[in-house]
Design a protein around this motif. Structure first.
Motif, PDB file in Angstrom:
ATOM      1  N   GLU A 137      24.901  79.061  -9.999  1.00 37.18           N
ATOM      2  CA  GLU A 137      25.307  78.952 -11.398  1.00 37.18           C
ATOM      3  C   GLU A 137      25.868  80.278 -11.936  1.00 37.18           C
ATOM      4  OE1 GLU A 137      21.789  77.474 -13.203  1.00 37.18           O
ATOM      5  OE2 GLU A 137      20.791  79.416 -13.326  1.00 37.18           O
TER       6      GLU A 137
ATOM      7  N   SER B  25      22.831  77.649 -18.168  1.00 35.68           N
ATOM      8  CA  SER B  25      22.343  77.425 -16.813  1.00 35.68           C
ATOM      9  C   SER B  25      22.043  75.943 -16.611  1.00 35.68           C
ATOM     10  CB  SER B  25      21.064  78.236 -16.577  1.00 35.68           C
ATOM     11  OG  SER B  25      19.981  77.659 -17.294  1.00 35.68           O
ATOM     12  N   ASP B  26      21.706  75.595 -15.377  1.00 27.68           N
ATOM     13  CA  ASP B  26      21.336  74.208 -15.076  1.00 27.68           C
ATOM     14  C   ASP B  26      20.091  73.781 -15.860  1.00 27.68           C
ATOM     15  OD1 ASP B  26      23.449  74.182 -13.306  1.00 27.68           O
ATOM     16  OD2 ASP B  26      22.210  74.642 -11.552  1.00 27.68           O
ATOM     17  N   ASN B  27      19.292  74.775 -16.277  1.00 27.90           N
ATOM     18  CA  ASN B  27      18.073  74.503 -17.041  1.00 27.90           C
ATOM     19  C   ASN B  27      18.321  74.577 -18.550  1.00 27.90           C
ATOM     20  OD1 ASN B  27      15.341  73.856 -17.226  1.00 27.90           O
ATOM     21  ND2 ASN B  27      14.679  75.994 -17.214  1.00 27.90           N
TER      22      ASN B  27
END
Length: 492
Positions: free
Chosen positions: A278, A450-452
């Motif tokens: 990422e 981010s992916d989170n």
């Protein structure tokens, strides 16, 4: 959350000028926000009464047509800046109760330009840390939360300042950056952080960590806000021998929105082993944004980058061990002494009780690398490598106008994570330390999630005293990225 706390610095300035609201109203809104979010522990000392007095005085000045660059704008001050008659702790037990009788040059400049002080923000003790977990006054909690709902660190050392700005508890805040302490927490909290060139802002009245690296700078919500605030902070100061005798440009005027034909360098050495996908994607997206805006993106090499982190963790602790020798229980700060103790006993007990583990660790490292038999092997060698790192940048700037890199190797991590591994914690500074060693301006701009679901930033590094170019490119990157995400609960 009221609309007044969601304003940018520039919007608040313009609204005050138009009479849409007063400085008192703006300040009261932020004081209410501070009270509502004390669980984040962003402030060590709140100064609401003083803030309202400053705001009233500011409204009076404005009515007389005497508005300064930041007239009536409520901001937070990192608790590393000495503030007259207001406790300054550097987040350390050893300075608890220290009330300076003088004002740091940076805060004096800000207040002289009309800024209103809401309070003093939390930080890593003596600015030593990259998570805000080393403060004697407890850790700061990032206003952002990931999809798993865990409490996150805000980055460090200027974590309280970053959390205050991201959490709408201040329009902007001062930070200091020794190895990334403005830029990394800015990236973790989804705000803009600008480390100016070493010497652009005075260090006088700022509690010292590493004197050849420390530099004050603004932490804001937009690049324009950073330009406004830097203009109010910077300037030559005869009291600081490292302060540059240079005029302060109109940084805001640099935001032309046009970077056509500018050359942006991409250093291959920053693609470190184990870089998360990422972060690599974010960097590639940033390259594409600048290319689409008309910039010429070129590959460059900074061959000594791999030595930057070990060099920094020799130079900075060495200077810290010297600077922190003054905290001995004699001149100021805490004193621990029992009947019958010798002077040496008092020194040892005072420093053992007054300094936290990370500060003690860095003092020990610094004392070791400066000791007889090791000075040449470590400290002198580190200074030579530092020079090579500067020369790498100087060579690159012969062909490019600025350098684009990630700001941090990851998004914000959970509170308590990595805290038992100092070396892993030090690696958070891998992308920010080289510019600090070279004394160059660096700007972190939030450019994605981010992916989170957490903010990620890209860093622009510029030539010495060329903050204008960094701001110009940063403004274009900010517009292209269109980052408008906010921490949960602040979307309004």
């Amino acid at each position: 959350m009221t609309d007044l706390t969601n304003l940018t610095l520039a919007d608040a300035r313009d609204g005050l000028a138009k009479g849409d609201y007063t400085s008192v109203e703006l300040t009261e809104a932020h004081i209410a926000s501070m009270a509502a979010q004390r669980k984040l522990n962003a402030y060590i000392t709140e100064t609401p009464e003083q803030a309202l007095e400053m705001a009233k005085a500011s409204d009076t000045k404005r009515a007389k047509g005497e508005a300064g660059k930041m007239e009536g704008l409520p901001i937070a001050i990192k608790d590393l800046f000495c503030t007259e008659n207001v406790q300054t702790t550097a987040a350390s037990h050893i300075l608890e109760g220290f009330i300076p009788q003088y004002e740091s040059t940076v805060t004096a400049n800000l207040f002289g330009n009309g800024a209103v002080m809401l309070g003093k923000t939390n930080l890593d003790e003596f600015a030593m840390g990259s998570s805000n977990m080393t403060s004697y006054y407890g850790n700061v909690i990032n206003p952002w939360k990931g999809k798993d709902g865990k409490d996150l660190v805000p980055g460090g050392s200027s974590g309280g300042s970053a959390a205050a700005v991201a959490g709408r508890m201040a329009l902007a805040a001062t930070g200091t950056d020794t190895g990334g302490s403005i830029r990394q927490p800015a990236a973790y909290c989804g705000i803009v952080g600008l480390k100016p060139t070493y010497g652009r802002c005075s260090r006088w009245g700022v509690v010292a960590f590493a004197s050849s690296l420390d530099q004050a700078g603004p932490m804001t919500r937009t690049v324009r806000d950073a330009a406004i605030m830097l203009g109010a902070m910077a300037g030559h100061d005869a009291k600081d021998s490292t302060s540059a005798p240079m005029a302060v440009p109109d940084f805001e005027a640099a935001l032309s929105g046009d970077i056509r034909g500018m050359k942006i360098g991409i250093p291959k050495e920053y693609r470190v082993d184990g870089m998360p996908d990422e972060i690599a994607r974010l960097w590639d997206d940033g390259v594409a944004m600048l290319r689409d805006a008309g910039a010429d993106v070129v590959d460059i090499t900074l061959p000594h980058t791999k030595y930057a982190l070990p060099t920094y963790y020799i130079v900075a602790p060495a200077e810290a061990s010297s600077n922190l020798a003054r905290y001995d229980g004699v001149r100021f700060g805490q004193r621990v002494m029992e009947d019958g103790d010798s002077l040496d006993d008092m020194y040892m007990k005072t420093r053992a009780a007054g300094f936290g583990k990370e500060v003690q660790r860095r003092i020990m490292i610094g004392t070791y690398v400066l000791s007889a038999g090791y000075y040449d092997a470590y400290y002198n060698k580190a200074l030579k490598v530092r020079r090579r790192i500067y020369e790498d940048f100087a060579n690159a700037f012969g062909t490019v106008d600025a350098v684009l890199t990630p700001t941090a190797p990851s998004a914000a991590f959970a509170v308590g994570e990595n805290s038992d591994d100092p070396v892993k914690m030090y690696l958070n500074d891998v992308f920010t330390v080289p510019a600090s060693l070279a004394g160059l301006p660096g700007l972190s701009v939030p450019t994605g999630l981010s992916d989170n679901g957490l903010p990620l930033g890209l860093q622009l590094i510029g030539k010495p005293f060329d903050e204008e170019t960094v701001i110009r490119i940063g403004g274009v990157l900010e517009t292209a990225a269109g980052f408008d995400a906010k921490p949960a609960g602040l979307e309004g």
